[in-house]
Structure formats: structure tokens, C-alpha cells
Design a protein around this motif. Structure first.
Motif, PDB file in Angstrom:
ATOM      1  N   PRO A  80      57.365 -23.956 -19.337  1.00 24.42           N
ATOM      2  CA  PRO A  80      56.876 -23.246 -18.144  1.00 24.42           C
ATOM      3  C   PRO A  80      57.988 -22.551 -17.357  1.00 24.42           C
ATOM      4  O   PRO A  80      57.772 -21.486 -16.784  1.00 24.42           O
ATOM      5  CB  PRO A  80      56.218 -24.358 -17.318  1.00 24.42           C
ATOM      6  N   GLU A  81      59.185 -23.128 -17.359  1.00 29.17           N
ATOM      7  CA  GLU A  81      60.314 -22.485 -16.685  1.00 29.17           C
ATOM      8  C   GLU A  81      60.666 -21.174 -17.390  1.00 29.17           C
ATOM      9  O   GLU A  81      60.877 -20.135 -16.755  1.00 29.17           O
ATOM     10  CB  GLU A  81      61.514 -23.426 -16.686  1.00 29.17           C
ATOM     11  N   TYR A  87      58.295 -13.707 -17.157  1.00 27.73           N
ATOM     12  CA  TYR A  87      57.367 -12.831 -16.456  1.00 27.73           C
ATOM     13  C   TYR A  87      57.919 -12.338 -15.126  1.00 27.73           C
ATOM     14  O   TYR A  87      57.593 -11.235 -14.684  1.00 27.73           O
ATOM     15  CB  TYR A  87      55.995 -13.473 -16.302  1.00 27.73           C
ATOM     16  N   ALA A  88      58.767 -13.120 -14.475  1.00 26.45           N
ATOM     17  CA  ALA A  88      59.402 -12.642 -13.245  1.00 26.45           C
ATOM     18  C   ALA A  88      60.231 -11.399 -13.557  1.00 26.45           C
ATOM     19  O   ALA A  88      60.190 -10.410 -12.828  1.00 26.45           O
ATOM     20  CB  ALA A  88      60.275 -13.735 -12.635  1.00 26.45           C
ATOM     21  N   LYS A  89      60.947 -11.463 -14.674  1.00 21.11           N
ATOM     22  CA  LYS A  89      61.765 -10.311 -15.069  1.00 21.11           C
ATOM     23  C   LYS A  89      60.890  -9.166 -15.584  1.00 21.11           C
ATOM     24  O   LYS A  89      61.075  -8.009 -15.204  1.00 21.11           O
ATOM     25  CB  LYS A  89      62.778 -10.736 -16.128  1.00 21.11           C
ATOM     26  N   LYS A 119      62.930 -11.683  -5.274  1.00 21.19           N
ATOM     27  CA  LYS A 119      63.112 -13.051  -4.802  1.00 21.19           C
ATOM     28  C   LYS A 119      62.083 -13.461  -3.741  1.00 21.19           C
ATOM     29  O   LYS A 119      61.587 -14.562  -3.772  1.00 21.19           O
ATOM     30  CB  LYS A 119      64.523 -13.245  -4.265  1.00 21.19           C
ATOM     31  N   ASN A 120      61.755 -12.598  -2.829  1.00 23.80           N
ATOM     32  CA  ASN A 120      60.847 -12.968  -1.737  1.00 23.80           C
ATOM     33  C   ASN A 120      59.408 -12.508  -1.941  1.00 23.80           C
ATOM     34  O   ASN A 120      58.605 -12.556  -1.006  1.00 23.80           O
ATOM     35  CB  ASN A 120      61.393 -12.454  -0.407  1.00 23.80           C
ATOM     36  N   ASP A 121      59.064 -12.059  -3.149  1.00 22.55           N
ATOM     37  CA  ASP A 121      57.677 -11.686  -3.434  1.00 22.55           C
ATOM     38  C   ASP A 121      56.778 -12.915  -3.317  1.00 22.55           C
ATOM     39  O   ASP A 121      57.224 -14.050  -3.513  1.00 22.55           O
ATOM     40  CB  ASP A 121      57.540 -11.110  -4.848  1.00 22.55           C
ATOM     41  N   ALA A 122      55.513 -12.678  -3.043  1.00 21.42           N
ATOM     42  CA  ALA A 122      54.546 -13.778  -2.987  1.00 21.42           C
ATOM     43  C   ALA A 122      54.465 -14.453  -4.355  1.00 21.42           C
ATOM     44  O   ALA A 122      54.650 -13.801  -5.384  1.00 21.42           O
ATOM     45  CB  ALA A 122      53.173 -13.240  -2.589  1.00 21.42           C
ATOM     46  N   ASN A 142      60.127 -16.970  -6.679  1.00 20.89           N
ATOM     47  CA  ASN A 142      61.584 -16.832  -6.677  1.00 20.89           C
ATOM     48  C   ASN A 142      62.189 -16.936  -8.074  1.00 20.89           C
ATOM     49  O   ASN A 142      63.249 -17.516  -8.270  1.00 20.89           O
ATOM     50  CB  ASN A 142      62.233 -17.856  -5.735  1.00 20.89           C
ATOM     51  N   GLY A 143      61.479 -16.421  -9.068  1.00 19.83           N
ATOM     52  CA  GLY A 143      62.015 -16.345 -10.414  1.00 19.83           C
ATOM     53  C   GLY A 143      61.889 -17.589 -11.260  1.00 19.83           C
ATOM     54  O   GLY A 143      62.373 -17.625 -12.386  1.00 19.83           O
ATOM     55  N   THR A 144      61.223 -18.635 -10.766  1.00 21.64           N
ATOM     56  CA  THR A 144      61.096 -19.853 -11.564  1.00 21.64           C
ATOM     57  C   THR A 144      59.731 -20.512 -11.355  1.00 21.64           C
ATOM     58  O   THR A 144      58.972 -20.117 -10.482  1.00 21.64           O
ATOM     59  CB  THR A 144      62.238 -20.852 -11.247  1.00 21.64           C
ATOM     60  N   ALA A 145      59.464 -21.519 -12.165  1.00 23.20           N
ATOM     61  CA  ALA A 145      58.205 -22.264 -12.036  1.00 23.20           C
ATOM     62  C   ALA A 145      58.315 -23.212 -10.851  1.00 23.20           C
ATOM     63  O   ALA A 145      59.255 -24.001 -10.775  1.00 23.20           O
ATOM     64  CB  ALA A 145      57.934 -23.056 -13.314  1.00 23.20           C
ATOM     65  N   VAL A 146      57.364 -23.132  -9.924  1.00 24.16           N
ATOM     66  CA  VAL A 146      57.334 -24.065  -8.800  1.00 24.16           C
ATOM     67  C   VAL A 146      56.197 -25.064  -8.962  1.00 24.16           C
ATOM     68  O   VAL A 146      56.119 -26.056  -8.238  1.00 24.16           O
ATOM     69  CB  VAL A 146      57.240 -23.342  -7.435  1.00 24.16           C
TER      70      VAL A 146
END
Length: 176
Positions: free
Chosen positions: A97-98, A104-106, A112-115, A134-138
Motif C-alpha cells: 500500500p505504501e 499514484y501520488a507521483k 504535499k498539501n493536497d486533500a 502527503n505522498g504516502t499511505a495514511v
């Protein structure tokens, strides 16, 4: 084997994840705290599990939010034995998942601050539901419905929709 590195990708469905906040910003302290707390988040004994985490940032001064990743030790040992049997050794382990969230972030040019964005990655036998921020799985959850189920069972789609709704309701964007 002539490779520069061997990365083993840990599928989301073999891990238990939990987003928690720890009272430290120091990596060594975070690892120590998680080592003590991990067994509370799984039915297995501490000696039966391996833990890792992804830093999600600090919600307040002196605290760090992490995505705790817990895996049964035996599941990892089996994979290491397979690699050894092939004459290989891994350099690192990546939590699927990370990797999906970062890809997909890329690919979507997320800033970084997108919803946060929900990613639904349907595999043959399961679906990874991932919230990326912020570019990773939360947040990550494996749903035991995949393409094979959807192709033969009309109820499978309804079940997947229900599980996605539950996952969205469990997500706490204020805590991220």
C-alpha cells in the motif's frame, strides 16, 4: 543474479495496520514505544509478530502519528526461505500500500498539501483500500473481494461497496 537490489513487496492482505499517535518525535523512542504497544493491536503474542511503521507526521508538538504495520513473523520467514532457496537475499521490504500510494501520488502529480485521496486497487482475490496523503499511505485496509469474486458473484460488488463505506467511516482526516 545480476541485480543492483532485491526488494520484496509485502502485500497489504498479510498485514494488520493501525494509525496511532506516539508521544515522541525521536525514531529510537518511537520504535521502542511501538514495540511495547504492537501486541495490543493484534491477537498474536509479541514474539509471533514483526512490526514496522510509516511516519505520518506530527499532529501536535512532541508527538508523531504513524501507520503501524504488523505482520506474523512466520509469514515473513516463509518468504525469506523462498528467496534463500532461489539463492537470493532481499535488500529491503516495501509495504505494497505504501508503494501504491507513492506511485499514484507521483502519477497524479499530487502536492504535499493536497486533500487526501482514496485509492481502490482491485487484485484477483482482494482489494487494497488506501488513503493517500502527503505522498504516502495514511490508511490501508485489505478487503477480501477481488476480480475473481466480482466476475462470478453479484453479491460481491455489494459486499465490496459496504466494506469501502466502513473504511471511509473509520478514516479520521483530522488525525492525519
Amino acid at each position: 543474479v545480476n541485480t543492483s537490489a532485491i526488494v520484496w513487496v509485502l502485500p497489504g492482505e498479510v498485514a494488520t495496520t493501525k494509525t496511532i499517535e506516539v508521544p515522541s518525535a525521536d525514531n529510537d523512542e518511537i520504535e521502542s514505544i511501538l514495540g511495547l504497544q504492537a501486541a495490543r493491536h493484534t491477537p498474536f503474542n509479541r514474539d509471533e509478530i514483526l512490526i514496522s511503521y510509516l511516519r505520518l507526521g506530527g499532529a501536535k508538538p512532541g508527538f508523531t502519528r504513524v501507520l503501524l504495520v504488523i505482520v506474523k513473523r512466520e509469514a515473513i520467514k516463509e518468504k525469506i526461505d523462498i528467496l534463500k532457496g532461489a539463492g537470493l537475499s532481499m535488500d529491503t521490504v516495501l509495504f505494497s500500500p505504501e508503494g501504491i500510494a507513492r506511485f499514484y501520488a507521483k502519477a497524479l502529480n499530487r502536492k504535499k498539501n493536497d486533500a487526501p485521496v482514496a485509492l481502490i486497487d482491485v487484485n484477483m482475490q482482494s482489494t487494497n483500500f488506501i488513503i493517500q496523503s502527503n505522498g504516502t499511505a495514511v490508511m490501508s485496509r485489505s478487503i477480501p473481494v477481488g476480480i475473481e469474486h466480482l466476475a462470478v458473484d453479484a453479491e460481491a460488488g455489494r459486499h465490496m461497496a459496504d466494506e469501502i463505506k466502513v473504511s471511509l467511516e473509520a478514516y479520521d482526516p483530522e488525525g492525519m
